[in-house]
Design an enzyme around this catalytic site. Structure first.
Site, short mmCIF file in Angstrom:
data_model
loop_
_atom_site.label_atom_id
_atom_site.label_comp_id
_atom_site.label_asym_id
_atom_site.label_seq_id
_atom_site.Cartn_x
_atom_site.Cartn_y
_atom_site.Cartn_z
N GLU A 36 0.87 -1.16 0.00
CA GLU A 36 0.00 0.00 0.00
C GLU A 36 0.91 1.22 0.00
O GLU A 36 1.82 1.32 0.83
CB GLU A 36 -0.86 -0.01 1.27
CG GLU A 36 -1.87 1.10 1.24
CD GLU A 36 -2.74 1.19 2.48
OE1 GLU A 36 -2.66 0.30 3.35
OE2 GLU A 36 -3.48 2.18 2.58
N ARG A 261 5.51 -12.83 9.67
CA ARG A 261 6.11 -11.51 9.45
C ARG A 261 7.53 -11.50 9.98
O ARG A 261 7.83 -12.18 10.96
CB ARG A 261 5.38 -10.47 10.31
CG ARG A 261 4.11 -9.96 9.80
CD ARG A 261 3.58 -8.92 10.78
NE ARG A 261 3.85 -7.59 10.30
CZ ARG A 261 3.15 -6.99 9.35
NH1 ARG A 261 2.14 -7.61 8.77
NH2 ARG A 261 3.44 -5.77 8.96
N LYS A 271 4.79 0.64 8.93
CA LYS A 271 4.85 1.93 8.24
C LYS A 271 4.22 3.03 9.06
O LYS A 271 4.71 4.16 9.08
CB LYS A 271 4.12 1.83 6.89
CG LYS A 271 4.99 1.31 5.77
CD LYS A 271 4.22 1.38 4.46
CE LYS A 271 3.67 0.04 4.08
NZ LYS A 271 2.42 0.00 3.40
P1 ATP Z 1 2.79 -1.96 7.53
O1 ATP Z 1 2.02 -2.24 8.78
O2 ATP Z 1 4.22 -1.71 7.80
O3 ATP Z 1 2.15 -0.91 6.67
P2 ATP Z 1 1.57 -3.78 5.81
O4 ATP Z 1 1.50 -5.25 5.85
O5 ATP Z 1 0.33 -3.03 6.08
O6 ATP Z 1 2.73 -3.31 6.74
P3 ATP Z 1 1.70 -3.47 3.00
O7 ATP Z 1 2.17 -2.31 2.23
O8 ATP Z 1 0.29 -3.83 2.96
O9 ATP Z 1 2.19 -3.24 4.47
O10 ATP Z 1 2.61 -4.74 2.68
C1 ATP Z 1 2.97 -5.21 1.40
C2 ATP Z 1 3.38 -6.65 1.54
O11 ATP Z 1 4.49 -6.77 2.43
C3 ATP Z 1 2.27 -7.49 2.13
O12 ATP Z 1 2.16 -8.69 1.39
C4 ATP Z 1 2.70 -7.74 3.54
O13 ATP Z 1 2.21 -8.95 4.01
C5 ATP Z 1 4.23 -7.72 3.42
N1 ATP Z 1 4.84 -7.33 4.69
C6 ATP Z 1 4.63 -6.20 5.38
N2 ATP Z 1 5.30 -6.20 6.54
C7 ATP Z 1 5.98 -7.39 6.59
C8 ATP Z 1 6.86 -8.01 7.52
N3 ATP Z 1 7.20 -7.40 8.65
N4 ATP Z 1 7.36 -9.22 7.22
C9 ATP Z 1 7.05 -9.83 6.07
N5 ATP Z 1 6.22 -9.31 5.14
C10 ATP Z 1 5.69 -8.10 5.39
MG MG Z 2 -1.26 -2.35 5.20
#
Ligand code: ATP
Ligand code: MG
Length: 556
Positions: A36, A261, A271
């Site tokens: 995102e 994760r 993020k």
């Molecule tokens: P954040 O909470 O940091 O925004 P998110 O999962 O909401 O993390 P996205 O931008 O939706 O962030 O993530 C893109 C991809 O990266 C998704 O498939 C998510 O599962 C993966 N991802 C995000 N954080 C991690 C992590 N700590 N370890 C492994 N994969 C991750």
């Molecule tokens: Mg997200």
């Protein structure tokens, strides 16, 4: 991938893919990395990138970069550009650049299809009421009074939602599944909400936006994704992912597979929280070298290959755990030890005058750029009567085992001569400001013809030729191993995470250091020139050894 390159260790996801190819379920595979665009990517995303792009590469498949851009208010073009730069810098190229917003019309059409099948309805309950009606883990939910609205009425209301006739929050489109399901995600989840917000790609075209769960599975299906890899928190959403795809007529039905994760000690991988560090000014920006962002690690000097290596080493499992920072730092050290050019730089300078060295004489000494790699060549460093050494390399009252300088002791100056300290000068505060030494002209190159040994070798820089530089030293950003698990993570910021050293003295070859060249300053660590600064500013990427191993042991 070439033969010599090591392939990633197998893991349960690779095994599933291999089986699917062997059984003929798939002829080829297709994955995607779906961020995102609401912030910069961090080390957690690197794990997902290495996994998604890595398996596609290894199995001769394809991997898309897809922006999951369905929250117009939180998303910005700056983030989109940064994400593309970071993925490329990590060493990957997507087969297709996609956006969930590319599918807004198709998503809308599928929603109409659901309504026509009697599987979705327009609800007028408020967000708060919907929450109340949803029930709890132990109690079933209650049905909304709007649940049995006629198909005609639903079609009409949904068309008017799309036409922008209603205010934000006045209606939502919900899936009609099961208000008593033990899985709360199946209790008539929202599919669409009204949000009159400007979208960075579709502008004002859409007053309604699809929800994540609804968007994600359909986007995967439209792109022909075979394996949709996501993190464990989506395990409970998988039944909804499958439900949506079972109802609508998409070209295929991807398989969602969840993995743990990445969580790293002493830092944060969210993020939203990283955004808070930036907006509240706790760090300089998203690319502050202390940040666990990909851009921060790049500016810190972490090589992309080291990050990929780290992601492969930690593996892919179904079990949540915390990884030691040392694992990441060791991948960085291993890479840099092999590739970084050796140079000399004095961080905390102490002037040394070599009494018996001829006034005005300058010798050009030859130094190797890498002790194990002659192919990396040599360079010339000037030697003269006045040099700088590291303050720590002198002690007034030195214990027996101190093998560096003290009055009467002899050391080797790297690539140069043996010198013996004969005296020192103090300022009015009693601080040592200069050493007086003599050198042995017979020891040029570092060996004495009489076979006499010295135990210490120290680095130095010729004073008249030295380049003045500023050096940033970093420590962990947090003092708590799991700051995200505390009430207020900003309370656990390490006040000593940044030390700025001014007036450091570097060998002259560094005057024109490129901003993407990795250096080992002998004995003091790995460094890279700061990409944002005008003058000569270096960031310490890592120390030569793990200085935290002991501290971590104490905390266990
Ligand atoms: P954040 O909470 O940091 O925004 P998110 O999962 O909401 O993390 P996205 O931008 O939706 O962030 O993530 C893109 C991809 O990266 C998704 O498939 C998510 O599962 C993966 N991802 C995000 N954080 C991690 C992590 N700590 N370890 C492994 N994969 C991750
Ligand atoms: Mg997200």
């Amino acid at each position: 991938m070439s033969e010599e390159e090591k392939t990633a260790p197998s893991n349960f996801i690779r095994n599933i893919i291999q089986e699917d190819l062997d059984s003929g379920k798939h002829q080829s595979i297709q994955t995607r990395f779906p961020p995102e665009p609401n912030g910069y990517l961090h080390i957690g995303h690197a794990k997902s990138i290495v996994l998604n792009f890595g398996v596609a590469e290894d199995f001769n498949g394809l991997c898309n970069l897809r922006f999951d851009d369905t929250n117009p208010e939180k998303e910005e073009d700056e983030y989109v550009r940064a994400i593309m730069e970071d993925v490329r810098w990590l060493g990957y190229e997507w087969s297709k650049l996609c956006h969930a917003s590319d599918y807004f019309q198709q998503l809308y059409d599928y929603a109409v299809e659901l309504i026509k099948q009697g599987k979705a309805y327009v609800d007028s309950l408020s967000a708060e009421q919907i929450r109340e009606y949803r029930g709890t883990l132990t109690e079933p939910g209650r049905e909304s009074p709007d649940r049995n609205r006629s198909i005609e009425e639903n079609l009409d209301l949904f068309a008017r939602m799309r036409a922008g006739e209603f205010a934000d929050g006045q209606y939502v489109l919900r899936a009609k599944i099961d208000m008593a399901s033990p899985n709360i995600n199946l209790r008539d989840p929202a599919l669409y909400r009204i949000k009159k917000a400007f979208h960075q790609r579709t502008g004002d075209e859409w007053p309604i936006y699809p929800m994540y769960d609804y968007t994600h599975c359909i986007s995967d299906a439209i792109e022909g994704i075979t394996h949709s890899l996501c993190t464990l928190e989506f395990e409970d959403h998988r039944p909804l992912y499958d439900w949506v795809l079972d109802q609508v007529n998409t070209p295929c039905h991807p398989q969602q597979i969840e993995f743990a994760r990445l969580q790293l000690k002493y830092t944060i991988t969210s993020k939203r929280k990283l955004n808070q560090l930036v907006s509240e000014g706790h760090v300089e920006d998203w690319d502050d070298p202390r940040m666990p962002t990909i851009s921060g690690m790049r500016r810190r000097g972490y090589p992309p290959a080291a990050i990929r290596d780290f992601c492969e080493r930690i593996g892919v499992t179904k079990k949540d755990s915390f990884i030691e920072m040392a694992v990441l730092e060791n991948s960085v050290r291993e890479d840099l030890n092999e590739h970084a050019q050796r140079v000399m730089g004095v961080l905390r300078p102490l002037k040394v005058t070599i009494e018996n060295y001829p006034e005005g004489q300058v010798e050009e000494l030859t130094a190797q750029n890498h002790p194990q790699k002659p192919e990396m060549g040599t360079r010339v460093i000037p030697f003269s009567k006045t040099i700088y050494i590291e303050r720590d390399d002198f002690m007034e009252d030195a214990p027996k085992k101190f093998f560096r300088l003290s009055v009467g002791r002899e050391v080797r100056l790297r690539y140069a001569y043996f010198v013996t300290c004969t005296d020192f000068i103090k300022d009015e505060n009693g601080e040592v400001i200069e050493l007086i030494c003599t050198y042995d002209p017979e020891t040029k190159g570092g060996n004495a013809p009489d076979g006499r040994k010295v135990k210490g070798t120290i680095h130095w820089v010729s004073a008249e030729h030295a380049e003045d530089a500023t050096i940033n030293l970093y420590d962990r950003l947090f003092t708590h191993p799991n700051p995200a698990g505390t009430e207020d993570f900003t309370e656990h910021l390490n006040p000593e995470s940044l030390t700025v050293l001014e007036n450091c003295k570097l060998e002259p070859s560094l005057a024109h250091a490129e901003k993407d060249t990795h250096y080992q300053f002998e004995r003091t660590g790995y460094f890279i020139r700061d990409s944002r600064s005008e003058g000569l500013v270096f960031n310490r990427t890592a120390t030569l050894r793990d200085t935290w191993a002991k501290i971590d042991k104490q905390n266990q």
